[in-house]
Scaffold this motif. Sequence first.
Motif, PDB file in Angstrom:
ATOM      1  N   VAL A  12       0.844  -1.190   0.000  1.00 49.15           N
ATOM      2  CA  VAL A  12       0.000   0.000   0.000  1.00 49.15           C
ATOM      3  C   VAL A  12       0.881   1.242   0.000  1.00 49.15           C
ATOM      4  O   VAL A  12       2.044   1.217   0.400  1.00 49.15           O
ATOM      5  N   THR A  13       0.298   2.330  -0.467  1.00 54.93           N
ATOM      6  CA  THR A  13       0.954   3.633  -0.421  1.00 54.93           C
ATOM      7  C   THR A  13       0.178   4.507   0.553  1.00 54.93           C
ATOM      8  O   THR A  13      -1.041   4.660   0.421  1.00 54.93           O
ATOM      9  N   LEU A  14       0.887   5.033   1.537  1.00 56.42           N
ATOM     10  CA  LEU A  14       0.256   5.862   2.548  1.00 56.42           C
ATOM     11  C   LEU A  14       0.595   7.327   2.325  1.00 56.42           C
ATOM     12  O   LEU A  14       1.731   7.667   1.956  1.00 56.42           O
ATOM     13  N   ASN A  15      -0.394   8.177   2.540  1.00 56.88           N
ATOM     14  CA  ASN A  15      -0.141   9.610   2.607  1.00 56.88           C
ATOM     15  C   ASN A  15       0.395   9.913   4.007  1.00 56.88           C
ATOM     16  O   ASN A  15      -0.236   9.566   5.008  1.00 56.88           O
ATOM     17  N   GLU A  35     -11.065   9.626  10.995  1.00 56.47           N
ATOM     18  CA  GLU A  35     -10.214  10.791  10.758  1.00 56.47           C
ATOM     19  C   GLU A  35      -9.076  10.513   9.782  1.00 56.47           C
ATOM     20  O   GLU A  35      -9.188   9.691   8.887  1.00 56.47           O
ATOM     21  N   SER A  36      -7.967  11.198   9.985  1.00 51.02           N
ATOM     22  CA  SER A  36      -6.771  11.103   9.158  1.00 51.02           C
ATOM     23  C   SER A  36      -5.653  11.745   9.966  1.00 51.02           C
ATOM     24  O   SER A  36      -5.798  11.968  11.172  1.00 51.02           O
ATOM     25  N   HIS A  37      -4.555  12.085   9.300  1.00 53.63           N
ATOM     26  CA  HIS A  37      -3.482  12.784  10.016  1.00 53.63           C
ATOM     27  C   HIS A  37      -3.961  14.111  10.597  1.00 53.63           C
ATOM     28  O   HIS A  37      -3.315  14.668  11.488  1.00 53.63           O
ATOM     29  N   ARG A  38      -5.129  14.592  10.124  1.00 57.09           N
ATOM     30  CA  ARG A  38      -5.662  15.866  10.624  1.00 57.09           C
ATOM     31  C   ARG A  38      -6.019  15.797  12.111  1.00 57.09           C
ATOM     32  O   ARG A  38      -6.187  16.833  12.762  1.00 57.09           O
ATOM     33  N   THR A  39      -6.130  14.584  12.661  1.00 51.58           N
ATOM     34  CA  THR A  39      -6.327  14.430  14.104  1.00 51.58           C
ATOM     35  C   THR A  39      -5.335  15.268  14.900  1.00 51.58           C
ATOM     36  O   THR A  39      -5.659  15.795  15.967  1.00 51.58           O
ATOM     37  N   TRP A  40      -4.127  15.400  14.367  1.00 51.46           N
ATOM     38  CA  TRP A  40      -3.017  16.000  15.108  1.00 51.46           C
ATOM     39  C   TRP A  40      -2.819  17.475  14.788  1.00 51.46           C
ATOM     40  O   TRP A  40      -1.809  18.065  15.169  1.00 51.46           O
ATOM     41  N   ARG A  41      -3.808  18.107  14.133  1.00 55.76           N
ATOM     42  CA  ARG A  41      -3.639  19.483  13.667  1.00 55.76           C
ATOM     43  C   ARG A  41      -3.374  20.474  14.801  1.00 55.76           C
ATOM     44  O   ARG A  41      -2.645  21.452  14.620  1.00 55.76           O
ATOM     45  N   GLY A  42      -3.965  20.251  15.973  1.00 53.82           N
ATOM     46  CA  GLY A  42      -3.731  21.149  17.089  1.00 53.82           C
ATOM     47  C   GLY A  42      -2.542  20.760  17.932  1.00 53.82           C
ATOM     48  O   GLY A  42      -1.910  21.609  18.573  1.00 53.82           O
ATOM     49  N   PRO A  55       0.976   9.386   9.531  1.00 56.66           N
ATOM     50  CA  PRO A  55       0.363   8.808   8.323  1.00 56.66           C
ATOM     51  C   PRO A  55      -1.156   8.840   8.375  1.00 56.66           C
ATOM     52  O   PRO A  55      -1.766   8.783   9.441  1.00 56.66           O
ATOM     53  N   ASP A  56      -1.767   8.944   7.187  1.00 58.92           N
ATOM     54  CA  ASP A  56      -3.148   8.505   7.028  1.00 58.92           C
ATOM     55  C   ASP A  56      -3.066   6.982   6.971  1.00 58.92           C
ATOM     56  O   ASP A  56      -2.440   6.426   6.057  1.00 58.92           O
ATOM     57  N   GLN A  57      -3.652   6.290   7.927  1.00 64.65           N
ATOM     58  CA  GLN A  57      -3.558   4.839   7.908  1.00 64.65           C
ATOM     59  C   GLN A  57      -4.355   4.276   6.724  1.00 64.65           C
ATOM     60  O   GLN A  57      -5.207   4.948   6.153  1.00 64.65           O
ATOM     61  N   ARG A  58      -4.027   3.043   6.351  1.00 68.02           N
ATOM     62  CA  ARG A  58      -4.687   2.461   5.172  1.00 68.02           C
ATOM     63  C   ARG A  58      -6.203   2.546   5.323  1.00 68.02           C
ATOM     64  O   ARG A  58      -6.760   2.308   6.402  1.00 68.02           O
ATOM     65  N   GLY A  59      -6.853   2.935   4.238  1.00 67.21           N
ATOM     66  CA  GLY A  59      -8.302   3.086   4.244  1.00 67.21           C
ATOM     67  C   GLY A  59      -8.782   4.482   4.587  1.00 67.21           C
ATOM     68  O   GLY A  59      -9.962   4.782   4.419  1.00 67.21           O
ATOM     69  N   TRP A 100      -8.658   4.043  17.162  1.00 67.43           N
ATOM     70  CA  TRP A 100      -8.142   2.886  16.436  1.00 67.43           C
ATOM     71  C   TRP A 100      -6.629   2.946  16.267  1.00 67.43           C
ATOM     72  O   TRP A 100      -5.961   1.909  16.205  1.00 67.43           O
ATOM     73  N   GLY A 101      -6.068   4.151  16.175  1.00 63.71           N
ATOM     74  CA  GLY A 101      -4.613   4.263  16.132  1.00 63.71           C
ATOM     75  C   GLY A 101      -3.981   3.733  17.396  1.00 63.71           C
ATOM     76  O   GLY A 101      -2.899   3.133  17.371  1.00 63.71           O
ATOM     77  N   GLY A 102      -4.658   3.941  18.531  1.00 65.40           N
ATOM     78  CA  GLY A 102      -4.184   3.363  19.771  1.00 65.40           C
ATOM     79  C   GLY A 102      -4.277   1.844  19.764  1.00 65.40           C
ATOM     80  O   GLY A 102      -3.416   1.150  20.316  1.00 65.40           O
ATOM     81  N   ALA A 103      -5.325   1.309  19.134  1.00 70.60           N
ATOM     82  CA  ALA A 103      -5.449  -0.146  19.025  1.00 70.60           C
ATOM     83  C   ALA A 103      -4.273  -0.731  18.251  1.00 70.60           C
ATOM     84  O   ALA A 103      -3.730  -1.782  18.615  1.00 70.60           O
ATOM     85  N   VAL A 104      -3.870  -0.054  17.165  1.00 63.79           N
ATOM     86  CA  VAL A 104      -2.698  -0.505  16.411  1.00 63.79           C
ATOM     87  C   VAL A 104      -1.435  -0.391  17.272  1.00 63.79           C
ATOM     88  O   VAL A 104      -0.575  -1.280  17.261  1.00 63.79           O
ATOM     89  N   ALA A 105      -1.341   0.693  18.039  1.00 64.87           N
ATOM     90  CA  ALA A 105      -0.177   0.891  18.901  1.00 64.87           C
ATOM     91  C   ALA A 105      -0.089  -0.204  19.969  1.00 64.87           C
ATOM     92  O   ALA A 105       0.986  -0.774  20.211  1.00 64.87           O
ATOM     93  N   TRP A 106      -1.213  -0.504  20.628  1.00 64.04           N
ATOM     94  CA  TRP A 106      -1.224  -1.604  21.593  1.00 64.04           C
ATOM     95  C   TRP A 106      -0.806  -2.914  20.927  1.00 64.04           C
ATOM     96  O   TRP A 106       0.008  -3.680  21.470  1.00 64.04           O
ATOM     97  N   ALA A 107      -1.376  -3.191  19.749  1.00 65.52           N
ATOM     98  CA  ALA A 107      -1.081  -4.445  19.052  1.00 65.52           C
ATOM     99  C   ALA A 107       0.396  -4.547  18.684  1.00 65.52           C
ATOM    100  O   ALA A 107       1.011  -5.611  18.819  1.00 65.52           O
ATOM    101  N   ALA A 108       0.965  -3.435  18.210  1.00 66.52           N
ATOM    102  CA  ALA A 108       2.376  -3.440  17.836  1.00 66.52           C
ATOM    103  C   ALA A 108       3.266  -3.694  19.047  1.00 66.52           C
ATOM    104  O   ALA A 108       4.224  -4.476  18.986  1.00 66.52           O
ATOM    105  N   ALA A 109       2.944  -3.047  20.158  1.00 69.01           N
ATOM    106  CA  ALA A 109       3.744  -3.228  21.371  1.00 69.01           C
ATOM    107  C   ALA A 109       3.599  -4.652  21.915  1.00 69.01           C
ATOM    108  O   ALA A 109       4.583  -5.269  22.342  1.00 69.01           O
ATOM    109  N   LEU A 110       2.383  -5.187  21.882  1.00 70.35           N
ATOM    110  CA  LEU A 110       2.164  -6.551  22.369  1.00 70.35           C
ATOM    111  C   LEU A 110       2.827  -7.580  21.466  1.00 70.35           C
ATOM    112  O   LEU A 110       3.209  -8.657  21.928  1.00 70.35           O
TER     113      LEU A 110
END
Length: 296
Positions: A12-15, A35-42, A55-59, A100-110
């Motif tokens: 995949v190609t991610l923005n 959302e997208s990377h815009r979550t972090w705008r502030g 990144p904008d995660q896949r999808g 959901w980004g946190g879910a990926v983070a938990w999964a990666a750490a586990l």
Amino acid sequence: MKQERIALSTGVTLNVATAGDPDGKPVILLHGFPESHRTWRGLAPLLDEFRLIMPDQRGFGASDKPDGVSAYTADCLVDDLDALSDALKIPRFALVGHDWGGAVAWAAALRGEPRIERLGIINSPHPLIFQRTLIEDPEQRMASQYMKLFSQAGMAEAIRRMGFEKFFEKSFAPHVDLSTIPDDERSTYVEQWSAEGAMEAMLNWYRAGRMVVPAPEERAQRPDWIDRDFPRMKLPIHIVWGMRDPALLPCQLEGLDELAANHQITRVEDAGHFIPWEKPEAVADALKPFLAAAEL
């Protein structure tokens, strides 16, 4: 923020948006639904001493949207994270995830990803605690019924018939004062959701998820894995939680001592689920010293 599309070895190609100091300690930030990377705008301007990779995660957003539920399993999403760090030649990094980004983070750490030096979690439950509370806590079970709804066939088409402006209101009104979201941000959400295949791809995250969400009055069958020995993480973890979150209740903060040997919790009483852009200063105050302590 600067943006570029980066092709990954996962196919995949991610923005990917970047900000901050290119020579600073690298921090990868993973957004959630819808959302997208815009979550972090502030938040990004408040963490500008770090090398921020968002990144904008896949999808989502301007990233690829592969077909099929199987393209959105936890393994696929963690593999994207590993491939992104390969593509950017980052040997070690701090990882921050929301929803959901946190879910990926938990999964990666586990999974034991060796490049992750520390973990920042924002309103995203540990998977064992989440599954236990979905079985044992009636209030959390009721609050999570939307997950079953989003997993249903035909939901993407139902949202299109509803209209994306209405979906915007339904998504955010229970969590935040809509008048605080600028018109251009609202337009960005609607534009991204309107892209071909976007809503199907976003909802595939729910369809690929393995959490069992029983109906409110159902006598739920208890998944075997939640009563087995579960690895106790040694990674430094800082959890930031908006306590007004109506979807992920404070019970998600109970029982972490048995699962995370080196963790701290910052509770933000006057914030809800979308705290990264609702109260970015509070998130930055909590995470900045934690991220600065990373040995990178």
